[in-house]
Design an enzyme around this catalytic site. Structure first.
Site, PDB file in Angstrom:
ATOM      1  CG  LEU A   8      -1.912  -1.182   1.292  1.00 51.42           C
ATOM      2  CD1 LEU A   8      -2.677  -1.160   2.601  1.00 51.42           C
ATOM      3  CD2 LEU A   8      -2.864  -1.183   0.114  1.00 51.42           C
ATOM      4  N   GLY A   9       1.964   1.212  -0.774  1.00 45.84           N
ATOM      5  CA  GLY A   9       2.752   2.421  -0.953  1.00 45.84           C
ATOM      6  C   GLY A   9       1.951   3.436  -1.737  1.00 45.84           C
ATOM      7  CG  MET A  11       1.478   2.615  -8.400  1.00 49.05           C
ATOM      8  SD  MET A  11       2.789   2.173  -9.572  1.00 49.05           S
ATOM      9  CE  MET A  11       1.817   1.707 -11.007  1.00 49.05           C
ATOM     10  CG  ASN A  95       8.268  -2.113 -12.493  1.00 49.82           C
ATOM     11  OD1 ASN A  95       7.333  -2.153 -13.286  1.00 49.82           O
ATOM     12  ND2 ASN A  95       8.672  -0.990 -11.924  1.00 49.82           N
ATOM     13  CB  SER A 121       2.824   2.340 -17.232  1.00 51.77           C
ATOM     14  OG  SER A 121       3.472   3.585 -17.412  1.00 51.77           O
ATOM     15  CE  LYS A 173       5.447  -0.317 -16.385  1.00 50.85           C
ATOM     16  NZ  LYS A 173       6.644  -0.217 -15.568  1.00 50.85           N
ATOM     17  CG  HIS A 176       6.090   1.196 -21.079  1.00 55.54           C
ATOM     18  ND1 HIS A 176       6.579   1.690 -19.886  1.00 55.54           N
ATOM     19  CD2 HIS A 176       5.073   2.019 -21.431  1.00 55.54           C
ATOM     20  CE1 HIS A 176       5.880   2.754 -19.533  1.00 55.54           C
ATOM     21  NE2 HIS A 176       4.964   2.975 -20.453  1.00 55.54           N
ATOM     22  CG  ASN A 177       9.514   0.753 -17.424  1.00 54.21           C
ATOM     23  OD1 ASN A 177       8.378   0.986 -17.819  1.00 54.21           O
ATOM     24  ND2 ASN A 177       9.823   0.665 -16.149  1.00 54.21           N
ATOM     25  CD  GLU A 180       9.498   5.742 -18.080  1.00 55.42           C
ATOM     26  OE1 GLU A 180      10.207   5.734 -17.045  1.00 55.42           O
ATOM     27  OE2 GLU A 180       8.338   5.279 -18.113  1.00 55.42           O
TER      28      GLU A 180
END
Length: 301
Positions: A8-9, A11, A95, A121, A173, A176-177, A180
């Protein structure tokens, strides 16, 4: 629909809130008691143990992990397995390396459970903007989780999709990174050129703002860049240290394995690594070699 959420950080907390607003019940666990209390105060269900989480489900369990990649994921799954029934779904939204996700899928299905890997993301902006979701796994659990994906995504029809078999979500993903990394490096280099052209007294925040509309380089990344420059145009107080989550590295490794040339992503990764080096030994070696063969001046501390 009920969803267990572990982690529950910032994000994970935002994801829980978006799900609550979408009419879903989140049963959340975190080792941070304050995060659990905050979740409960918002109208979801916070629990103090994985056993408590399992007991709160009234039907099929679907548990989403937002924990660091590697051993923490394996350790959490090992603790959950005694609490699951055949058909229950484990979802890794962190990740993770796609090869780990392929292994975890095989291990989970061999025990009668389902496993779905979700490349997620959106970062801290996901609560407002929605999350881009790239998921891999079998069709049945993916279809079961569709209401969750529709709620977390920017809309019911955009920003999410089933990439293919297990591991494909985290693979997409990962790349994707890597992309980025290259985009960020290009913006950073361009604005560094502007900063160095002192005779024009360029306003970097103004340039970023102009580019946001009509330009072919307009993007959400540019929007965030413009906002950051408006707040701190000279980047005062910032250290030239850039971390990486690991996915850029994995993308470069994969490109090499596949014999795919990816120089931009590779160089952007190298630049990040270099940003962490104090008193860079490589550059000092270059300086001493130039001095040795050409007598070029060497600057000393």
């Amino acid at each position: 629909m009920q969803l267990g959420l572990i982690g529950l950080g910032k994000m994970g907390g935002n994801m829980a809130e978006r799900l609550r607003l979408g009419g879903h019940e989140v049963i959340g666990f975190d080792f941070n008691a304050e995060a659990v209390a905050k979740l409960t105060a918002s109208g979801n269900v916070g629990v103090s143990s994985l056993e408590d989480m399992a007991a709160k489900f009234t039907g099929r369990k679907a548990i989403w992990l937002m924990v660091p990649s590697g051993k923490p994921v394996d350790d959490t799954i090992a603790k959950l397995e005694p609490l699951l029934k055949p058909g229950d779904i484990l979802i890794d939204g962190g990740n993770s390396n796609y090869k780990d996700s392929q292994r975890r899928y095989k291990e989970a299905t061999a025990k009668g459970f389902q496993f779905v890997d979700v490349g997620t993301s959106g970062g801290v902006w996901g609560l407002k903007e929605g999350y881009s979701l790239m998921f891999g796994g079998d069709k049945e659990p993916v279809e079961y989780l569709t209401p969750i994906f529709e709620t977390l995504a920017p809309s019911k029809t955009t920003g999410w999709g089933h990439m293919g078999p297990a591991g494909s979500g985290h693979f997409v993903k990962m790349v994707h990174n890597g992309i980025e990394y290259g985009m960020m490096q290009a913006f950073a280099e361009g604005f560094s050129i502007f900063q160095a052209k002192e005779e024009f007294h360029l306003d970097l925040a103004q340039i970023a703002e102009v580019w946001r509309y009509g330009s072919v380089v307009r993007s959400w990344l540019l929007d965030l860049t413009a906002e950051a420059l408006a707040k701190n145009p000279s980047l005062d107080g910032l250290e030239a240290y850039v971390a990486d989550s690991g996915e850029g590295r994995w993308t470069v490794f994969e490109a090499i394995d596949l014999n795919v040339s990816a120089p931009i992503i590779t160089e952007s990764l190298i630049r990040r690594i270099r940003s962490r080096e104090e008193n860079n030994f490589t550059d000092r070696m270059l300086a001493i070699m130039r001095n040795a063969f050409g007598g070029h001046a060497v600057k000393k501390d």
